[in-house]
Design a protein around this motif. Structure first.
Motif, PDB file in Angstrom:
ATOM      1  N   GLU A  66       0.821  -1.205   0.000  1.00  0.00           N
ATOM      2  CA  GLU A  66       0.000   0.000   0.000  1.00  0.00           C
ATOM      3  C   GLU A  66       0.861   1.264   0.000  1.00  0.00           C
ATOM      4  O   GLU A  66       0.564   2.224  -0.712  1.00  0.00           O
ATOM      5  CB  GLU A  66      -0.943   0.017   1.215  1.00  0.00           C
ATOM      6  N   SER A  69       2.536   1.612  -3.398  1.00  0.00           N
ATOM      7  CA  SER A  69       1.501   1.979  -4.361  1.00  0.00           C
ATOM      8  C   SER A  69       1.205   3.474  -4.273  1.00  0.00           C
ATOM      9  O   SER A  69       1.115   4.166  -5.287  1.00  0.00           O
ATOM     10  CB  SER A  69       0.241   1.165  -4.092  1.00  0.00           C
ATOM     11  N   ALA A  75      -1.367   1.322  -9.083  1.00  0.00           N
ATOM     12  CA  ALA A  75      -2.380   0.447  -8.492  1.00  0.00           C
ATOM     13  C   ALA A  75      -1.695  -0.636  -7.657  1.00  0.00           C
ATOM     14  O   ALA A  75      -0.573  -1.063  -7.954  1.00  0.00           O
ATOM     15  CB  ALA A  75      -3.226  -0.196  -9.589  1.00  0.00           C
ATOM     16  N   TYR A  76      -2.374  -1.065  -6.626  1.00  0.00           N
ATOM     17  CA  TYR A  76      -1.864  -2.108  -5.740  1.00  0.00           C
ATOM     18  C   TYR A  76      -1.449  -3.342  -6.540  1.00  0.00           C
ATOM     19  O   TYR A  76      -0.373  -3.896  -6.334  1.00  0.00           O
ATOM     20  CB  TYR A  76      -2.955  -2.457  -4.718  1.00  0.00           C
ATOM     21  N   ASP A  77      -2.314  -3.756  -7.467  1.00  0.00           N
ATOM     22  CA  ASP A  77      -2.020  -4.950  -8.269  1.00  0.00           C
ATOM     23  C   ASP A  77      -0.802  -4.755  -9.157  1.00  0.00           C
ATOM     24  O   ASP A  77      -0.043  -5.697  -9.393  1.00  0.00           O
ATOM     25  CB  ASP A  77      -3.223  -5.344  -9.126  1.00  0.00           C
ATOM     26  N   THR A  78      -0.587  -3.538  -9.654  1.00  0.00           N
ATOM     27  CA  THR A  78       0.589  -3.263 -10.481  1.00  0.00           C
ATOM     28  C   THR A  78       1.857  -3.412  -9.660  1.00  0.00           C
ATOM     29  O   THR A  78       2.833  -4.030 -10.108  1.00  0.00           O
ATOM     30  CB  THR A  78       0.508  -1.842 -11.079  1.00  0.00           C
ATOM     31  N   ARG A  80       2.198  -5.202  -6.955  1.00  0.00           N
ATOM     32  CA  ARG A  80       2.336  -6.627  -6.639  1.00  0.00           C
ATOM     33  C   ARG A  80       2.970  -7.392  -7.815  1.00  0.00           C
ATOM     34  O   ARG A  80       3.862  -8.220  -7.623  1.00  0.00           O
ATOM     35  CB  ARG A  80       0.969  -7.216  -6.291  1.00  0.00           C
ATOM     36  N   LYS A  81       2.547  -7.075  -9.055  1.00  0.00           N
ATOM     37  CA  LYS A  81       3.114  -7.736 -10.229  1.00  0.00           C
ATOM     38  C   LYS A  81       4.592  -7.417 -10.371  1.00  0.00           C
ATOM     39  O   LYS A  81       5.386  -8.289 -10.727  1.00  0.00           O
ATOM     40  CB  LYS A  81       2.361  -7.319 -11.494  1.00  0.00           C
TER      41      LYS A  81
END
Length: 86
Positions: A66, A69, A75-78, A80-81
């Motif tokens: 977080e 990010s 984005a959080y998912d970005t 994470r990737k």
């Protein structure tokens, strides 16, 4: 892209050789220049590589997904990737 009549620009022997393989079709002839990979010309590739290294380092230093990010506006998912990509 402008089309050229091959009969006007190629020697006759070369035109006849090409006609053995292709008759009456449009033929694209690439420039022969080596292609430059995405982002190498304008520096985008190195910018994103450096940014992603920083993101991975921050995660190893204990920052949460977080926090990272929010810091990078991603984005959080970005995030994470980026972190879990090998």
């Amino acid at each position: 892209m402008k089309y050229l009549n091959a009969a006007e620009v190629l020697p006759e022997h070369l035109l006849m050789e090409i006609q053995k393989h292709i008759k009456g079709k449009v033929l694209y002839i690439p420039t022969g220049d080596e292609r430059i990979a995405w982002g190498e010309k304008n520096g985008s590739k190195s910018y994103f590589e450096d940014r992603n290294k920083e993101i991975k380092q921050q995660y190893q230093d204990g920052y949460s997904l977080e926090q990272i990010s929010h810091n990078y506006g991603l984005a959080y998912d970005t995030v994470r990737k980026i972190i879990y990509k090998k």
